[in-house]
Each structure stands twice: as C-alpha cells, then as structure tokens.
Design a protein around this motif. Structure first.
Motif, PDB file in Angstrom:
ATOM      1  N   LEU A  80       0.138   0.746   7.842  1.00 25.65           N
ATOM      2  CA  LEU A  80       0.891   1.842   8.467  1.00 25.65           C
ATOM      3  C   LEU A  80       1.865   1.272   9.496  1.00 25.65           C
ATOM      4  O   LEU A  80       3.045   1.626   9.504  1.00 25.65           O
ATOM      5  CB  LEU A  80      -0.069   2.841   9.130  1.00 25.65           C
ATOM      6  N   VAL A  81       1.382   0.380  10.333  1.00 29.10           N
ATOM      7  CA  VAL A  81       2.235  -0.226  11.362  1.00 29.10           C
ATOM      8  C   VAL A  81       3.372  -1.007  10.712  1.00 29.10           C
ATOM      9  O   VAL A  81       4.538  -0.856  11.093  1.00 29.10           O
ATOM     10  CB  VAL A  81       1.407  -1.126  12.310  1.00 29.10           C
ATOM     11  N   ASP A  82       3.037  -1.842   9.726  1.00 26.73           N
ATOM     12  CA  ASP A  82       4.062  -2.646   9.060  1.00 26.73           C
ATOM     13  C   ASP A  82       5.136  -1.782   8.409  1.00 26.73           C
ATOM     14  O   ASP A  82       6.320  -2.097   8.464  1.00 26.73           O
ATOM     15  CB  ASP A  82       3.438  -3.561   8.001  1.00 26.73           C
ATOM     16  N   GLN A  83       4.715  -0.684   7.801  1.00 31.00           N
ATOM     17  CA  GLN A  83       5.648   0.150   7.049  1.00 31.00           C
ATOM     18  C   GLN A  83       6.462   1.098   7.934  1.00 31.00           C
ATOM     19  O   GLN A  83       7.632   1.330   7.672  1.00 31.00           O
ATOM     20  CB  GLN A  83       4.883   0.962   6.003  1.00 31.00           C
ATOM     21  N   TYR A  84       5.845   1.643   8.983  1.00 31.75           N
ATOM     22  CA  TYR A  84       6.509   2.706   9.751  1.00 31.75           C
ATOM     23  C   TYR A  84       6.996   2.292  11.139  1.00 31.75           C
ATOM     24  O   TYR A  84       7.828   2.983  11.720  1.00 31.75           O
ATOM     25  CB  TYR A  84       5.577   3.916   9.875  1.00 31.75           C
ATOM     26  N   MET A  88       0.842  -1.177   0.000  1.00 29.32           N
ATOM     27  CA  MET A  88       0.000   0.000   0.000  1.00 29.32           C
ATOM     28  C   MET A  88       0.885   1.237   0.000  1.00 29.32           C
ATOM     29  O   MET A  88       1.835   1.305   0.761  1.00 29.32           O
ATOM     30  CB  MET A  88      -0.848  -0.010   1.281  1.00 29.32           C
ATOM     31  N   ASP A  89       0.567   2.216  -0.836  1.00 30.88           N
ATOM     32  CA  ASP A  89       1.366   3.439  -0.854  1.00 30.88           C
ATOM     33  C   ASP A  89       0.919   4.379   0.279  1.00 30.88           C
ATOM     34  O   ASP A  89      -0.126   4.178   0.905  1.00 30.88           O
ATOM     35  CB  ASP A  89       1.280   4.129  -2.217  1.00 30.88           C
ATOM     36  N   GLN A  90       1.733   5.389   0.538  1.00 32.21           N
ATOM     37  CA  GLN A  90       1.504   6.293   1.658  1.00 32.21           C
ATOM     38  C   GLN A  90       0.129   6.968   1.593  1.00 32.21           C
ATOM     39  O   GLN A  90      -0.579   7.035   2.603  1.00 32.21           O
ATOM     40  CB  GLN A  90       2.614   7.345   1.700  1.00 32.21           C
ATOM     41  N   HIS A  91      -0.241   7.457   0.427  1.00 30.94           N
ATOM     42  CA  HIS A  91      -1.532   8.150   0.280  1.00 30.94           C
ATOM     43  C   HIS A  91      -2.686   7.204   0.614  1.00 30.94           C
ATOM     44  O   HIS A  91      -3.623   7.594   1.333  1.00 30.94           O
ATOM     45  CB  HIS A  91      -1.679   8.705  -1.151  1.00 30.94           C
ATOM     46  N   SER A  92      -2.622   5.968   0.128  1.00 27.42           N
ATOM     47  CA  SER A  92      -3.671   4.983   0.402  1.00 27.42           C
ATOM     48  C   SER A  92      -3.739   4.647   1.888  1.00 27.42           C
ATOM     49  O   SER A  92      -4.826   4.470   2.450  1.00 27.42           O
ATOM     50  CB  SER A  92      -3.428   3.699  -0.394  1.00 27.42           C
ATOM     51  N   ILE A  93      -2.575   4.558   2.509  1.00 25.64           N
ATOM     52  CA  ILE A  93      -2.526   4.274   3.947  1.00 25.64           C
ATOM     53  C   ILE A  93      -3.206   5.397   4.722  1.00 25.64           C
ATOM     54  O   ILE A  93      -4.054   5.147   5.589  1.00 25.64           O
ATOM     55  CB  ILE A  93      -1.073   4.069   4.424  1.00 25.64           C
ATOM     56  N   PHE A  99       4.781  13.264   6.056  1.00 28.43           N
ATOM     57  CA  PHE A  99       4.071  12.308   6.906  1.00 28.43           C
ATOM     58  C   PHE A  99       5.044  11.666   7.882  1.00 28.43           C
ATOM     59  O   PHE A  99       4.723  11.478   9.053  1.00 28.43           O
ATOM     60  CB  PHE A  99       3.368  11.259   6.037  1.00 28.43           C
ATOM     61  N   ASP A 100       6.253  11.341   7.399  1.00 28.88           N
ATOM     62  CA  ASP A 100       7.283  10.777   8.276  1.00 28.88           C
ATOM     63  C   ASP A 100       7.585  11.719   9.436  1.00 28.88           C
ATOM     64  O   ASP A 100       7.724  11.287  10.582  1.00 28.88           O
ATOM     65  CB  ASP A 100       8.574  10.507   7.504  1.00 28.88           C
TER      66      ASP A 100
END
Length: 184
Positions: free
Chosen positions: A21-25, A1-6, A67-68
């Motif tokens: 979001l959790v998995d990526q960040y 999933m890309d950032q915008h979709s998240i 966002f980061d």
C-alpha cells in the motif's frame, strides 16, 4: 499486488500488504500533502500521519466509493491537522462573500506556471482552492473540515481565483510589452 489484495491483506494486518500500500500510494499522497502544506518536511509528517490513520482505520473501508478517494480524504485531513498544529488555521475569521467574474483558462501558461502561482497564494486561499478545484470538496465540506462558514469557503476560493486571474493577466501584459519592444 492488486488493490483488492492490498486492502484485504491490510485488514488482516499483513505487513507485506501494508508495505505494498505504501509503495503504491505514497507518491500520490505525498503530492497531495505538498499541495496543501507547501513544505517538504511538513508534507512528510502529514504523509506519515495519514498512513498511520489508514492502517488504523482500514477495517472501516467497506469498498463503497473509490479507494483512492478514501485515501485522499484521510490525507487531506492529516494535512489540515498538521496546519492546525503549526497554527496556520487556528484563528480563522469569517469574511464577507464577494462575487467575481468568470475564471478563464489562459493558454500561454503551462501547468508548472499555474502550480507556482497557486503555491504563492496565502495558506487558506491555497487550501480552499485545492480542496474545491483539485479534490472536488463542496463548500459545505470545506467549511466543516476547516471550521469556517460555508460562505467563507466561497470567499477564499473567489479571492484565490481573482488573484490567480490577475497574476496571469499581468504576466501576459508584461509578455506582450516585451514582444512589442523586441519587434521594434
């Protein structure tokens, strides 16, 4: 999933988006927690609290700024809150501002050595150092977040830099002495 979709999915309350979001960040945010708390259990608690805060306040993220950066600010605040719970920052005193000489990079130290030294700093010096040098917070922002005077933030940073510089120079002198003894 890309950032915008998240982001959009989280705003709609989609569990799949929050899991993404959790998995990526989470790994990056855990690294932030460890830098501030220097304890794996406290860092996990702070990470969990920051993710809860993100979930509760994602609707307020309007896309201005990174966002980061937004996630990191929430995480830093969760770390500071965790420290306050443990009373590490409860009764801070204002200290006089000091001047120090310029900080130099020393090539004989690699990043792991420097991180080990940073982790040896007293809590408040380590926190201010991370907030200013690593995260880019201004002394005014640090003062507000830690409930200390802006000048105190500058002093804690100066002390941290001075201690790091002295530790590096001391270690380099020991290395030179050892090399000299070995070549004789």
């Amino acid at each position: 999933m890309d950032q915008h979709s998240i982001i959009q999915g989280c705003k709609k309350g989609q569990e799949k988006a929050f899991k993404a979001l959790v998995d990526q960040y989470a790994p990056k945010l855990m690294a932030v927690c460890l830098r501030y708390l220097n304890d794996a259990d406290l860092a996990k608690d702070a990470l969990q609290e920051s993710l809860i805060s993100v979930f509760k306040s994602i609707a307020t993220y309007n896309g201005s700024g990174s966002f980061d950066g937004w996630l990191t600010k929430i995480t830093v605040r969760a770390c500071l809150s965790e420290l306050r719970k443990k009373k590490h920052l409860h009764d801070l005193t204002i200290v006089d501002q000091q001047e120090i000489k310029a900080y130099e990079d020393h090539q004989s130290f690699d990043m792991d050595d420097i991180i080990k030294l940073i982790n040896k700093l007293p809590d408040l010096q380590r926190i201010v150092f991370n907030m200013n040098i690593v995260e880019g917070y201004s002394h005014a922002e640090i003062g507000t977040l830690l409930n200390i005077a802006e000048s105190s933030s500058r002093v804690y940073l100066a002390r941290a830099r001075k201690w790091l510089q002295e530790s590096i120079e001391s270690s380099e002198r020991r290395q030179q002495i050892l090399k000299t003894k070995l070549t004789r």
